[in-house]
Design an enzyme around this catalytic site. Structure first.
Site, short mmCIF file in Angstrom:
data_model
loop_
_atom_site.label_atom_id
_atom_site.label_comp_id
_atom_site.label_asym_id
_atom_site.label_seq_id
_atom_site.Cartn_x
_atom_site.Cartn_y
_atom_site.Cartn_z
N ASN A 187 -21.55 -3.21 12.28
CA ASN A 187 -21.96 -1.96 12.91
C ASN A 187 -20.78 -1.46 13.74
O ASN A 187 -20.50 -2.00 14.80
CB ASN A 187 -23.19 -2.21 13.80
CG ASN A 187 -23.59 -0.99 14.58
OD1 ASN A 187 -23.09 0.12 14.34
ND2 ASN A 187 -24.49 -1.16 15.54
N LYS B 14 -20.40 1.27 15.27
CA LYS B 14 -20.78 2.12 16.41
C LYS B 14 -19.89 3.37 16.44
O LYS B 14 -19.45 3.82 15.39
CB LYS B 14 -20.74 1.30 17.71
CG LYS B 14 -21.54 -0.01 17.58
CD LYS B 14 -21.75 -0.75 18.86
CE LYS B 14 -22.56 -2.02 18.57
NZ LYS B 14 -22.92 -2.77 19.77
N HIS C 153 -31.61 0.31 16.74
CA HIS C 153 -30.60 -0.41 17.53
C HIS C 153 -30.88 -0.20 19.02
O HIS C 153 -31.29 0.88 19.44
CB HIS C 153 -29.20 0.09 17.17
CG HIS C 153 -28.14 -0.82 17.72
ND1 HIS C 153 -27.72 -0.75 19.02
CD2 HIS C 153 -27.46 -1.84 17.14
CE1 HIS C 153 -26.81 -1.70 19.22
NE2 HIS C 153 -26.63 -2.37 18.09
N GLU D 43 -29.00 0.35 21.40
CA GLU D 43 -28.28 1.49 22.02
C GLU D 43 -29.00 2.80 21.74
O GLU D 43 -28.99 3.71 22.57
CB GLU D 43 -26.83 1.50 21.52
CG GLU D 43 -26.03 0.35 22.14
CD GLU D 43 -24.92 -0.20 21.28
OE1 GLU D 43 -24.47 0.48 20.34
OE2 GLU D 43 -24.49 -1.34 21.56
N GLU E 14 -31.46 -8.68 18.00
CA GLU E 14 -30.29 -8.47 18.86
C GLU E 14 -30.73 -8.46 20.32
O GLU E 14 -31.15 -7.43 20.84
CB GLU E 14 -29.64 -7.13 18.53
CG GLU E 14 -29.11 -7.03 17.12
CD GLU E 14 -27.95 -6.04 17.00
OE1 GLU E 14 -26.89 -6.47 16.57
OE2 GLU E 14 -28.12 -4.87 17.39
N GLY F 220 -22.17 -7.00 23.15
CA GLY F 220 -20.93 -6.53 23.75
C GLY F 220 -20.59 -7.22 25.07
O GLY F 220 -19.69 -6.79 25.78
N SER G 62 -22.55 -10.48 20.12
CA SER G 62 -21.33 -11.26 20.37
C SER G 62 -21.09 -12.36 19.33
O SER G 62 -20.62 -13.45 19.67
CB SER G 62 -21.35 -11.84 21.79
OG SER G 62 -21.37 -10.80 22.74
N GLY H 195 -20.86 -6.30 15.90
CA GLY H 195 -20.29 -5.12 16.55
C GLY H 195 -18.78 -5.26 16.69
O GLY H 195 -18.02 -5.03 15.75
N GLY H 196 -18.33 -5.66 17.86
CA GLY H 196 -16.90 -5.70 18.17
C GLY H 196 -16.06 -6.42 17.14
O GLY H 196 -14.99 -5.94 16.74
P1 13P Z 1 -21.36 -7.06 19.52
O1 13P Z 1 -21.10 -7.92 18.32
O2 13P Z 1 -20.17 -6.24 19.93
O3 13P Z 1 -21.98 -7.84 20.65
O4 13P Z 1 -22.48 -5.97 19.07
C1 13P Z 1 -23.61 -6.40 18.43
C2 13P Z 1 -24.33 -5.22 17.93
O5 13P Z 1 -24.85 -4.42 18.68
C3 13P Z 1 -24.39 -5.00 16.46
O6 13P Z 1 -25.29 -4.00 16.14
#
Ligand code: 13P
Length: 249
Positions: A9, A11, A94, A96, A166, A172, A212, A233-234
């Site tokens: 993802n 983002k 999600h 967010e 999640e 993050g 993470s 994510g990251g």
């Molecule tokens: P991180 O891997 O950056 O923690 O993000 C997870 C995420 O929100 C994937 O949708």
């Protein structure tokens, strides 16, 4: 049999040139046959991304969509629009989207219905906040999110669903749920799916963990019986890291 899935993802990261560069980086790696690999670039880059990975097993997916087919919804993108650029899977719910764009369980239920009506696969996200976990309410929170946002669909439609746990406190933050914490919730959710639908549905649904996930911890998270992959994510923004996670099964 449920699939192993690793989905990136991205983002709100990567413009067109950066999207192209990252995908070309991913294309240098062989994709193992036992993993479905997905990437979710920004809306503006979906079509180019689809073209770039067309001949590979990598699937391009969307981060969000609107529940209506079309109409006066300034700034929104619909399921038929996504499908017209080759996107057949969408992330819905999600944290967010829930937190910053006030998406409620009721709204997410509408989005899920719209996606399924358009023959799309849904990666449905859910997870508790830190305060929920501190109060020991994480099971109840997760249950409510699933019951109110997802469980209105019927058993036959569940084949289009991938689940993604999640925990908000792990996104993050560099703080990952321990493998035991992930397995505990995943197992709880699989049992909830079994009692709500059937054993067959629960055995066949892939449940991903997100929060993470890194090359250093992916193996021990994916090793759990009820963890079928990750939503990343990251670490999905670096080709080497993402592919190391893909290869962690
Ligand atoms: P991180 O891997 O950056 O923690 O993000 C997870 C995420 O929100 C994937 O949708």
């Amino acid at each position: 049999m449920r699939k192993n899935i690793v989905a990136g993802n991205w983002k709100m990261n990567n413009d067109l040139a950066q999207t192209e560069a990252l995908l070309l980086g991913l294309k240098k790696h062989a994709i193992p046959e036992n993993v479905s690999v997905m990437v979710a670039p920004a809306f503006t880059n979906l079509y180019q991304a689809f073209e770039t990975v067309r001949e590979t097993p990598i699937e391009v997916i969307a981060q969000n969509m609107h529940q209506a087919k079309n109409g006066a919804f300034t700034g929104e993108v619909s399921a038929p629009m996504l499908k017209s650029v080759g996107v057949n899977t969408v992330i819905i719910g999600h944290s967010e989207r829930r937190a910053y764009f006030h998406e409620t369980n009721a709204l997410l239920a509408e989005k899920v219905t719209a996606a399924i009506e358009n023959d799309m696969q849904v990666i449905f996200c859910f997870g508790e906040e830190l305060s929920d976990r501190k109060q020991g309410e994480h099971f109840e929170v997760v249950k409510a999110q699933l019951q109110q946002g997802l469980f209105h669909i019927d058993e036959n439609q569940f084949k289009n669903i991938v689940l993604a746990y999640e925990p908000v406190w792990a996104i993050g933050t560099g703080e990952t749920a321990s493998p035991e914490q992930a397995q505990e919730i995943h197992n709880y959710v699989r049992k909830l799916v079994a009692t709500t639908y059937s054993d067959a549905v629960s055995e066949n649904v892939s449940i991903l963990y997100g929060g993470s996930v890194k090359p250093a911890n992916a193996k021990e998270i994916f090793a759990n019986a009820d963890v079928d992959g990750g939503l990343i994510g990251g670490a999905a923004l670096k080709a080497e890291d993402f592919m190391a996670i893909v290869n962690a099964f």
